[in-house]
Design an enzyme around this catalytic site. Structure first.
Site, PDB file in Angstrom:
ATOM      1  N   LEU A 199      -3.373  13.366  -6.571  1.00 11.36           N
ATOM      2  CA  LEU A 199      -4.716  13.646  -6.068  1.00 11.36           C
ATOM      3  C   LEU A 199      -4.823  13.359  -4.578  1.00 11.36           C
ATOM      4  CD1 LEU A 199      -6.844  12.079  -8.953  1.00 11.36           C
ATOM      5  CD2 LEU A 199      -6.216  14.485  -8.642  1.00 11.36           C
ATOM      6  N   MET A 228       0.338   5.798  -2.590  1.00 10.42           N
ATOM      7  CA  MET A 228       1.734   6.014  -2.254  1.00 10.42           C
ATOM      8  C   MET A 228       2.171   5.128  -1.086  1.00 10.42           C
ATOM      9  SD  MET A 228       2.090  10.149  -2.736  1.00 10.42           S
ATOM     10  CE  MET A 228       2.097  10.859  -4.387  1.00 10.42           C
ATOM     11  N   GLU A 262       2.387   1.342  -3.818  1.00  8.84           N
ATOM     12  CA  GLU A 262       3.331   1.402  -4.935  1.00  8.84           C
ATOM     13  C   GLU A 262       4.626   0.638  -4.645  1.00  8.84           C
ATOM     14  OE1 GLU A 262       4.356   5.518  -5.510  1.00  8.84           O
ATOM     15  OE2 GLU A 262       5.172   5.734  -3.485  1.00  8.84           O
ATOM     16  N   ARG A 271       6.425   3.896  -0.373  1.00 11.55           N
ATOM     17  CA  ARG A 271       7.615   3.242  -0.923  1.00 11.55           C
ATOM     18  C   ARG A 271       8.017   2.015  -0.116  1.00 11.55           C
ATOM     19  NH1 ARG A 271      11.561   4.713  -4.236  1.00 11.55           N
ATOM     20  NH2 ARG A 271      10.623   6.775  -4.442  1.00 11.55           N
ATOM     21  N   ASP A 316       3.640   9.582   3.875  1.00 10.17           N
ATOM     22  CA  ASP A 316       3.986   8.175   4.090  1.00 10.17           C
ATOM     23  C   ASP A 316       3.862   7.756   5.547  1.00 10.17           C
ATOM     24  OD1 ASP A 316       4.558   7.678   1.414  1.00 10.17           O
ATOM     25  OD2 ASP A 316       6.634   8.321   1.622  1.00 10.17           O
TER      26      ASP A 316
END
Length: 421
Positions: free
Chosen positions: A298, A190, A247, A192, A144
């Protein structure tokens, strides 16, 4: 004073290069047997210490340890296990100290993100209070890229490279079929609360009009009308629209656009599955045929296309962690320091764990274009050095060769209350 052993653990979501950090730790410690004894690794992260499941890495050959540098995932197993505040539950911390004492462990190297750095910080403080001081060194890791102080986080550069390459290649496919077939392609990645991974998709576009045409960031509230207008214009101008979706995209009220009702072990809402929602929105409102993909595991396991810069930095922070410990430093984390962009130069600095723990570094607003759908030149300048270079693993019979360690556990020395963990 006797030579103390060391404990190393991997935490949270693994990456394409976290094992390179493990390699840096173990190889460096092995060079200094007069200062550090055996290096134990936690079987499945911090749970390995709580359950007294310690892997004896001294039983692994030098060749296998070296092979960790080109092997993805977590060689010793990881976990998502967040220790509560010691004010709420002191038992896990007492258990950790009991296990460390029983195995003569004086060094704790914790390889993970913000929650992991918080744990290492708390152990460094509580171990003194409990009469068995532990030298605790954090090792940065997170795809991240949201840890503060460090310029970037090992694991991110390789994910960034994978996402940029993937959206570019998929967009070539869509462009060739858009005449009477797919008009919209969406790739979910990805991220958050911070959209660094999504931003990396912008590196695929090197000239005006090239894909991706839209990037959706957690930092920019989702406006359905503006988004659909952008999709429609992209299709009109280019024949198709290619989109990278983080996401963690949220509405202007701060609510996640879509999520499940379950939570992970860190207490975070389980994310994933946002692109089907957006794809259906596009179909319903604009009528375009679409395809979508979720990068999911992946993106973080793609060692075959890892960034050479990322591999080098991941090894360097593992090596530096051991060197910090031998220098008597405590409650710190090696940090990557960017010295220049042209040419790209970096070095290893130092961050206090107290300044890293549980703090998220989001994308600066000036890294995102004014319309909120792309990256600026400043962002591109930051990202580009991190994806440079190829560091391919060795191949055997057409497949990449990855090492699988023996992971032999040492004999337990104290009562095992494993049911508690």
């Amino acid at each position: 004073m006797s030579v103390k052993n060391a404990f190393y653990a991997q935490s949270g979501g693994v990456t394409a290069v976290i094992n390179a950090s493990a390699c840096g730790v173990i190889e460096t410690a092995r060079k200094h047997p007069d200062k550090i004894g055996k290096i134990f690794a936690g079987n499945n992260g911090i749970l390995g210490a709580l359950r007294e499941e310690l892997i004896d890495t001294s039983l692994e050959t030098a060749e296998d340890i070296a092979a960790l540098k080109h092997t993805p995932s977590g060689a010793f197993g990881s976990c998502r296990y967040k220790l509560a505040s010691p004010l709420q539950d002191i038992a896990p911390y007492r258990r950790l100290i009991d296990v460390f004492r029983a195995h003569d462990i004086g060094y704790f190297f914790y390889n993970g993100g913000g929650d992991s750095q918080d744990t290492a910080h708390k152990v460094s403080l509580l171990s003194k209070e409990m009469g068995y001081p532990i030298t605790c060194i954090g090792i940065p890791k997170t795809v991240d890229n949201d840890l503060p102080v460090t310029d970037n986080c090992p694991g991110f550069g390789s994910v960034a490279k994978y996402v940029a390459v993937s959206i570019r290649e998929a967009s070539f496919d869509v462009a060739s079929m858009c005449e009477n077939s797919t008009k919209v392609f969406l790739l979910e990645v990805m991220g958050r609360n911070a959209g660094w991974v999504a931003a990396a998709g912008g590196l695929a576009s090197q000239n005006h009009g090239e894909a991706p045409h839209i990037i959706l960031f957690p930092e920019v509230p989702f406006d359905q009308q503006r988004f659909l207008e952008k999709v429609q214009k992209s299709v009109q101008d280019h024949g198709y629209c290619s989109i990278v979706v983080s996401e963690g995209v949220r509405t202007d009220s701060g609510e996640l656009l879509t999520h499940s009702t379950s939570f992970d072990a860190f207490g975070h809402i389980q994310l994933g599955g946002i692109v089907p929602t957006i794809a259906r929105m596009i179909k319903h409102e604009l009528g375009y045929k679409y395809h979508w993909a979720v990068a999911d595991y992946l993106q973080r396991s793609a060692r075959h296309i890892a960034s050479a810069t990322d591999v080098e930095q991941a090894y360097a922070v593992g090596k530096a962690a051991v060197e910090f410990a031998m220098q008597g430093k405590n409650a710190v984390m090696p940090a990557i320091v960017r010295e220049s962009n042209h040419p790209y130069k970096w070095s290893i600095g130092e961050a206090a764990l107290a300044d890293v723990a549980n703090i998220e570094q989001k994308i600066p607003r000036d890294f995102i274009t004014e319309d909120g759908f792309g990256i600026t030149e400043s962002c591109r300048e930051y990202l580009l050095p991190l994806i440079q270079g190829e560091d391919y693993p060795p191949f055997r019979d057409g497949m990449p060769y990855y090492v699988v360690l023996q992971n032999n556990l040492v004999e337990k020395k104290i009562h095992d209350p494993s049911a508690a963990w």
